[in-house]
Design a protein around this motif. Structure first.
Motif, mmCIF file in Angstrom:
data_model
loop_
_atom_site.group_PDB
_atom_site.id
_atom_site.type_symbol
_atom_site.label_atom_id
_atom_site.label_comp_id
_atom_site.label_asym_id
_atom_site.label_seq_id
_atom_site.Cartn_x
_atom_site.Cartn_y
_atom_site.Cartn_z
ATOM 1 N N UNK A 1 15.566 19.926 2.282
ATOM 2 C CA UNK A 1 14.248 19.834 2.907
ATOM 3 C C UNK A 1 13.171 19.981 1.859
ATOM 4 N N UNK A 2 12.029 19.353 2.099
ATOM 5 C CA UNK A 2 10.904 19.518 1.187
ATOM 6 C C UNK A 2 10.348 20.933 1.257
ATOM 7 N N UNK A 3 10.681 21.674 2.303
ATOM 8 C CA UNK A 3 10.261 23.062 2.371
ATOM 9 C C UNK A 3 11.011 23.891 1.338
ATOM 10 N N UNK A 4 12.239 23.478 1.021
ATOM 11 C CA UNK A 4 13.052 24.199 0.045
ATOM 12 C C UNK A 4 12.522 23.918 -1.353
ATOM 13 N N UNK B 1 13.025 4.077 9.924
ATOM 14 C CA UNK B 1 12.600 5.423 10.317
ATOM 15 C C UNK B 1 13.085 6.470 9.322
ATOM 16 N N UNK B 2 14.297 6.308 8.801
ATOM 17 C CA UNK B 2 14.825 7.253 7.814
ATOM 18 C C UNK B 2 13.932 7.289 6.577
ATOM 19 N N UNK B 3 13.575 6.119 6.066
ATOM 20 C CA UNK B 3 12.703 6.068 4.890
ATOM 21 C C UNK B 3 11.307 6.582 5.210
ATOM 22 N N UNK C 1 0.799 -1.225 0.000
ATOM 23 C CA UNK C 1 0.000 0.000 0.000
ATOM 24 C C UNK C 1 0.832 1.275 0.000
ATOM 25 N N UNK C 2 1.999 1.258 0.649
ATOM 26 C CA UNK C 2 2.676 2.520 0.907
ATOM 27 C C UNK C 2 4.097 2.641 0.349
ATOM 28 N N UNK D 1 8.999 9.734 3.619
ATOM 29 C CA UNK D 1 7.648 9.624 3.060
ATOM 30 C C UNK D 1 6.687 10.673 3.635
ATOM 31 N N UNK D 2 6.798 10.947 4.941
ATOM 32 C CA UNK D 2 5.702 11.682 5.602
ATOM 33 C C UNK D 2 6.114 12.994 6.259
#
Length: 561
Positions: free
Chosen positions: A497-500, A428-430, A96-97, A434-435
């Motif tokens: 970062x995904x913020x960047x 945890x790294x992966x 699923x993920x 993802x989230x």
């Protein structure tokens, strides 16, 4: 324990080896690029991949260790079966993920995802950790199996290493991942057939299955332990640590470990990948149940024949119970079947070694050689280089096998613990990739090191805590530490970062927005699947696995009652 092997048995072994080499050579003629070599051109069906995944898990250590655990280990018995309840649940998470995103990225090395999501140091850290742990564990495996071959055949340790290791390296270099997958299928079939034969002989020696089951110790028939929790009570194999610890371990192993993910990336499409995971989730328990029943038979046989235990080599702390299955094979089976039984032991070892060597090569090629090479190579040159790297890793692990003798007994006892030190933190790294949108590379690396350090502290100072819980503890410590750091240690706009809102180039050469990497790619993977087939199929497979989990739990309750 050394037994004179008949010439017919040697002929069976030679025929098996020659046959695998011939198959590897035939498959090598179909290879034209590194993608053919490492992911089989992404054109393998679900059944070979699913069975190959099962074969890799069914190593010689399992075939020798699990029956010994059932038959002789203090606090052992059929409790090991509750560990398998976590497998169907782990397959649901992957279906699923996890795999939709990895398949959409068209990866060869799973660690390439970490560079796209975080940064290059994250990719190299996880890739380097994989190379170190897997190479060392493979050397220990070669050492331990060579000892078994030497004890059975009297060939000597060096000849045993060369017989097992050099042959495996040779067909691995030639066949690539396709050779690994199809040889694993053959090896799994041989292994299953020989386990059935051994079980039949044990049942007959006991006077029937009913007699064998009645003679088996009632204390060892227990398959579920709800009375303990594993947090400081000294009960490693209680139900809850085996279920939850096993879940985190299996999701990490099947979803974040190159040796397993690489195989899943070799299928035709996401549907085939999910079907392969379904096959593994359903068929793995019957296989484990089979060699646990062999352990039941060995326990009854040993109780009725005290000379059997006396014939086992002395490990220094008592009889070497892990050799009870091969000892029974060579003394109870007729000529010809002894050869097949040795082939089965070789097959269990080879199915673990070949996939690891290919994945070590793939990780080295993708994460280091191609990543830092400037310019382009022809497809043919990349293929030749890939084979050379495989041969190099094979040579390294075989040489290392001669130098782990002093520490191998300790490592063999603790090999699952070593894996549990890192499995949770790696997962945890992966998962953070993802989230967690504001977590960057430096955060996950610090979290990873912190998770491994806390697990190491549990090993040294909290021995009464089940090592299975380390998979959960390491995950939580890594995730919490990385998330806390994301609040106090801001990432810069350098693509960490995904913020960047930077622009990254994915594996297909397309530019994608780093801030929306995981959300967009996952949604695109889902939408792509929707165009081919109803999304209901993902949930249908997951529902079957959930039903299977319930059926297995009910079966274990019936056995324990």
């Amino acid at each position: 324990m050394t037994q004179s092997i008949a010439w017919i048995d040697w002929l069976v072994i030679v025929a098996y080896c020659v046959g695998l080499l011939a198959m590897a050579y035939w498959l090598s003629r179909r290879q034209h690029s590194r993608e053919d070599y490492y992911v089989a051109g992404r054109n393998v069906g679900p059944w070979p991949v699913g069975l190959s995944i099962m074969a890799t898990q069914c190593s010689t250590n399992s075939i020798l260790g699990a029956p010994a655990f059932v038959a002789f280990t203090a606090g052992g018995g059929l409790l090991w079966l509750q560990y398998e309840l976590a497998v169907p649940l782990a397959m649901i998470v992957l279906i699923l993920f996890v795999m939709p995103l990895f398949r959409h990225l068209k990866l060869v090395s799973v660690y390439a995802y970490l560079e796209q999501r975080f940064d290059l140091p994250s990719r190299l850290t996880l890739s380097g950790l994989f190379l170190f742990v897997r190479a060392f564990a493979t050397a220990v495996t070669v050492y331990s199996i060579a000892l078994v071959i030497d004890l059975i055949t009297g060939l000597g340790f060096t000849a045993s290493v060369l017989l097992l290791g050099a042959f495996t390296v040779l067909y691995d270099v030639l066949g690539g991942i396709r050779g690994v997958i199809y040889s694993d299928v053959i090896q799994l079939l041989i292994l299953t057939a020989m386990l059935l034969v051994v079980l039949i002989f044990l049942v007959e020696a006991s006077g029937g299955f009913g007699e064998m089951w009645q003679a088996f110790s009632s204390e060892r028939k227990s398959t579920l332990d709800f009375a303990h929790h594993g947090f400081g009570d000294g009960q490693t194999f209680a139900f809850w640590p085996m279920l939850f610890g096993g879940l985190f371990l299996y999701v990490s192993y099947y979803g974040c470990d190159q040796s397993q993910v690489q195989r899943q990336l070799s299928t035709r499409n996401i549907d085939a990948t999910n079907n392969a995971l379904l096959i593994n989730g359903v068929l793995r328990f019957p296989l484990v149940f089979l060699y646990c029943l062999v352990g039941v038979g060995i326990a009854v046989f040993a109780a009725r024949h005290p000379e059997f235990i006396a014939a086992l080599p002395d490990s220094g702390d008592g009889p070497e119970y892990n050799l009870s299955v091969p000892l029974y094979m060579i003394h109870a089976l007729p000529v010809g079947l002894v050869g097949l039984s040795l082939v089965a032991l070789f097959a269990a070892a080879m199915s673990s070694l070949d996939s690891v060597l290919n994945s070590l090569s793939a990780t080295t090629m993708e994460d280091y050689v191609r990543r830092f090479h400037r310019g382009s190579w022809s497809a043919r040159r990349e293929l030749v280089l890939s084979r050379l790297i495989t041969a190099l890793w094979g040579g390294v692990t075989l040489i290392m096998a001669f130098f782990v003798g002093d520490i191998a007994p300790t490592v063999l006892e603790a090999i699952n613990k070593i894996g549990s030190l890192a499995n949770g933190p790696i997962l945890a790294v992966f998962a953070l990739g993802f989230i967690a949108k504001d977590v960057c590379g430096r955060h996950v690396i610090v979290g990873l090191l912190g998770g491994i350090a806390v697990n190491g502290g549990c090993w040294l100072f909290l021995p009464d805590v089940s090592w299975l819980w380390w998979n959960v503890i390491g995950f939580l410590v890594t995730a919490v530490l990385a998330l806390l750091l994301s609040f106090v240690w801001q990432c810069t706009d350098d693509g960490t970062s995904r913020r960047a809102l930077d622009r990254r180039e994915n594996v297909d050469g397309e530019f994608i927005d780093g801030a929306r990497l995981n959300r967009d790619l996952y949604e695109r993977a889902i939408q792509s699947h929707l165009r081919r087939e109803a999304r209901f199929d993902w949930y249908r497979r997951s529902l079957w696995l959930l039903v299977w989990f319930g059926a297995l739990l009910a079966l274990l309750m019936i056995i324990s009652s």
